[in-house]
Design a protein around this motif. Structure first.
Motif, short mmCIF file in Angstrom:
data_model
loop_
_atom_site.label_atom_id
_atom_site.label_comp_id
_atom_site.label_asym_id
_atom_site.label_seq_id
_atom_site.Cartn_x
_atom_site.Cartn_y
_atom_site.Cartn_z
N GLY A 40 24.49 48.99 41.26
CA GLY A 40 24.63 50.44 41.37
C GLY A 40 25.41 50.88 42.60
N HIS A 41 25.69 49.96 43.53
CA HIS A 41 26.49 50.39 44.68
C HIS A 41 27.96 50.43 44.30
N GLY A 42 28.80 50.90 45.25
CA GLY A 42 30.20 51.16 44.93
C GLY A 42 30.96 49.98 44.37
N LEU A 43 30.82 48.81 44.99
CA LEU A 43 31.56 47.64 44.52
C LEU A 43 31.09 47.17 43.15
N SER A 44 29.80 47.28 42.87
CA SER A 44 29.31 46.87 41.55
C SER A 44 29.87 47.76 40.46
N LEU A 45 30.06 49.05 40.75
CA LEU A 45 30.65 49.95 39.76
C LEU A 45 32.11 49.60 39.50
N VAL A 46 32.83 49.25 40.57
CA VAL A 46 34.21 48.82 40.40
C VAL A 46 34.27 47.51 39.60
N TYR A 47 33.37 46.59 39.91
CA TYR A 47 33.33 45.31 39.19
C TYR A 47 33.09 45.54 37.69
N ALA A 48 32.17 46.43 37.34
CA ALA A 48 31.89 46.72 35.93
C ALA A 48 33.10 47.33 35.25
N ARG A 92 27.65 39.97 47.17
CA ARG A 92 28.39 39.33 46.08
C ARG A 92 27.55 39.28 44.80
N ARG A 93 26.25 38.90 44.97
CA ARG A 93 25.37 38.85 43.79
C ARG A 93 25.16 40.25 43.21
N GLY A 94 24.95 41.21 44.06
CA GLY A 94 24.73 42.58 43.59
C GLY A 94 25.96 43.15 42.90
N MET A 95 27.15 42.76 43.37
CA MET A 95 28.39 43.26 42.77
C MET A 95 28.52 42.80 41.32
N GLU A 96 28.07 41.60 41.03
CA GLU A 96 28.22 41.03 39.69
C GLU A 96 27.04 41.32 38.78
N THR A 97 26.00 41.97 39.28
CA THR A 97 24.81 42.24 38.47
C THR A 97 24.52 43.73 38.35
N SER A 98 25.53 44.56 38.56
CA SER A 98 25.40 46.02 38.36
C SER A 98 24.25 46.61 39.16
N SER A 137 39.73 38.85 39.74
CA SER A 137 38.89 38.24 40.77
C SER A 137 38.74 39.19 41.96
N ILE A 138 37.55 39.17 42.58
CA ILE A 138 37.28 39.88 43.82
C ILE A 138 36.67 38.88 44.79
N HIS A 139 37.29 38.78 45.96
CA HIS A 139 36.81 37.83 46.96
C HIS A 139 36.59 38.58 48.28
N ILE A 140 35.39 38.44 48.88
CA ILE A 140 35.04 39.15 50.11
C ILE A 140 34.74 38.13 51.20
N THR A 180 36.26 42.52 58.05
CA THR A 180 35.92 42.32 56.64
C THR A 180 37.17 42.46 55.78
N LYS A 181 37.34 41.51 54.85
CA LYS A 181 38.52 41.51 53.99
C LYS A 181 38.08 41.42 52.53
N ILE A 182 38.72 42.23 51.72
CA ILE A 182 38.51 42.18 50.26
C ILE A 182 39.85 41.88 49.61
N ARG A 183 39.88 40.78 48.86
CA ARG A 183 41.10 40.42 48.10
C ARG A 183 40.81 40.62 46.62
N LEU A 184 41.59 41.47 46.00
CA LEU A 184 41.44 41.78 44.58
C LEU A 184 42.71 41.41 43.84
N GLU A 185 42.58 40.67 42.73
CA GLU A 185 43.75 40.29 41.92
C GLU A 185 43.51 40.73 40.48
N LEU A 186 44.49 41.48 39.96
CA LEU A 186 44.43 42.00 38.58
C LEU A 186 45.59 41.43 37.78
N PRO A 187 45.35 41.06 36.51
CA PRO A 187 46.46 40.53 35.69
C PRO A 187 47.48 41.63 35.38
N ARG A 188 48.73 41.22 35.27
CA ARG A 188 49.80 42.18 34.94
C ARG A 188 49.99 42.26 33.44
#
Length: 487
Positions: A449-457, A441-447, A468-471, A479-487
């Motif tokens: 370089g792994h796949g999820l951090s690139l998506v987060y950026a 989770r920390r790595g995802m929000e601090t770039s 929001s991204i919740h794992i 393992t579950k990933i819930r992603l919500e994007l504004p419409r």
């Protein structure tokens, strides 16, 4: 120092005379017996009258009243006034004359006058209704080339019968149009061939000659017999009031020119600022586009590396048909990822891209892989960031299934809500312990370089903090990933 001004009807004994800085004049007016003072206008000055001796008739704007010693009254500015001595001795009164000229026209906030081609013409229009149209004096204004800019109709009848400047200003000897800046320093008075004094004042702004203002057209002790002219010898106080009025008209024109120059300067600075802001916005847009491009390259790099590893494994196993089909799907995916350079695309395009990727994985894992895919009707038309969903699904294969033996189940569910789109991605692969999950989770929000951090950026660039991204992960739940994007 006292002075006596002789007139055709009597005289004025000036006790004090107003100068440019002193707008008050005091004098004793004497009107000869049985004589009528000619009608005259109190140009831009008001008067206090106190009758000292004699009897007569006072007429103000056509309204008559009897006057006698000891009587006093007030005469407002710009009225027509005449006095008749009906007695056998001189009619004498004390006169206190005070200039009431305006102190300069306010700078107008009416934007209609600002479209004129030059400040000079805009200034004339700005003060026309406030000052010039209401003037009781004749007003004539020429520009620097001698072209008539403004002219009212307040000329005395004497002017109209001799020259008629309303008909042709070029033939009127009162106007020397090409007055040059060298005459600046005060009013220039000229006596026309018919005995009237005309004042001319140059209009100069920042050492640039803009034009000339003419006014006056009065009798001023020029040796002309006032009888029969319909005019009278103008007192010194009235003459000074006329000159001060002209100075204030010129001052108002210059003030408007100054205001207009400041307005243009501010407008130019605003334009430069807007241009600078536009360029800065373009640079920021270009920078963001470059960041998206770099992110896509990194995503493609991860995907290509993992897929080529899978193809290599298939080739070693000798499965030519599967290897061929995987290469075809890989080429199809790269055509999409390299040919599309849009920030936002319909979800439909992302799902087609994802299905091709899942087909590659199905060729790789065969019956070991089960994919449960559901997208709510109507969601496919929503706009989403380009190339954001496949890396999330790929994360399940590279981390969840890499060391997982047995059946591999992947669930993808997309639902449409009033304010957002929800993406649920589940897999039954290797679960993530609490410590590792915190690091992810920390790595995802601090770039990192792994796949999820690139998506987060990528999502942060598109939505700011409006997503929001919740794992979550557990031994029995997967393992579950819930992603919500504004419409």
């Amino acid at each position: 120092m006292d002075s006596i001004q002789k007139t055709s009807w009597g005289q004025v004994e000036w006790l004090t005379e107003g100068k440019n800085s002193q707008a008050m004049s005091i004098g004793v007016v004497s009107i000869d017996p049985k004589v009528r003072q000619e009608p005259h206008i109190h140009y831009e000055n008001e008067q206090f009258i106190y009758i000292l001796q004699g009897d007569g008739l006072d007429v103000v704007d056509g309204v008559s009243r009897l006057i006698h010693p000891g009587m006093f009254y007030y005469l407002p500015p710009n009225i027509t006034h005449e006095t008749v001595n009906t007695g056998a001795i001189p009619l004498r009164h004390l006169m206190v004359s005070v200039s009431t000229v305006f102190q300069g026209a306010a700078v107008p906030d009416n934007q209609e006058v600002l479209h004129f081609s030059g400040s000079f013409y805009g200034a004339i229009e700005a003060i026309r209704s406030q000052v010039l149209d209401n003037a009781t004096l004749p007003v004539t204004i020429f520009d620097d080339m001698g072209n008539l800019v403004l002219q009212n109709r307040k000329y005395p009848h004497y002017c109209l019968t001799h020259c008629n400047p309303l008909k042709d200003t070029a033939r009127c000897p009162c106007f020397e149009r090409r007055l040059q800046p060298g005459t600046v320093g005060g009013n220039v008075g000229r006596v026309c061939p018919h005995g009237l004094t005309v004042f001319c004042m140059p209009i100069v702004y920042q050492d640039t000659f803009l034009g000339s203002l003419f006014s006056g057209h009065i009798l001023l002790g020029n040796g002309i017999n006032a009888e029969g002219t319909g005019m009278y010898d103008t007192p010194i106080g009235s003459m000074l009031a006329i000159q001060q009025w002209m100075q204030n008209v010129v001052r108002s024109i210059i003030s408007f020119c100054t205001f207009n120059a400041l307005r243009r300067d501010i407008a130019q600075k605003d334009a430069l600022l807007a241009q600078s802001q536009s360029q800065q916005q373009m640079l920021e847009t270009d920078l963001q586009a470059m960041r998206n491009m770099v992110t896509n390259l990194k995503i493609n790099h991860h995907f290509l590396f993992n897929t080529l590893n899978a193809i290599a494994g298939q080739a070693l196993e000798g499965d030519r048909i599967t290897t061929y089909q995987t290469i075809v799907d890989l080429a199809k995916m790269f055509r999409y990822s390299t040919a599309t350079n849009l920030q936002m695309v319909p979800l439909r395009s992302e799902l087609e891209y994802l299905r091709t990727y899942l087909h590659i994985q199905e060729l790789r894992y065969g019956r070991e892989l089960t994919v449960d895919f559901h997208c709510e009707e109507g969601a496919e038309t929503c706009l989403v960031p380009f190339n954001f969903l496949q890396p999330i699904i790929e994360n399940a294969f590279t981390h969840g299934f890499i060391n997982h033996s047995g059946e591999k189940r992947l669930g993808i569910r997309i639902t449409k809500h009033e304010q957002f789109l929800r993406f649920m991605v589940e897999n039954n692969g290797e679960w993530i312990d609490k410590t590792t999950l915190q690091r992810v989770r920390r790595g995802m929000e601090t770039s990192s370089g792994h796949g999820l951090s690139l998506v987060y950026a990528k999502l942060q660039a598109a939505y700011g903090d409006r997503f929001s991204i919740h794992i979550t992960s557990g031994k029995t739940t997967g393992t579950k990933i819930r992603l919500e994007l504004p419409r």
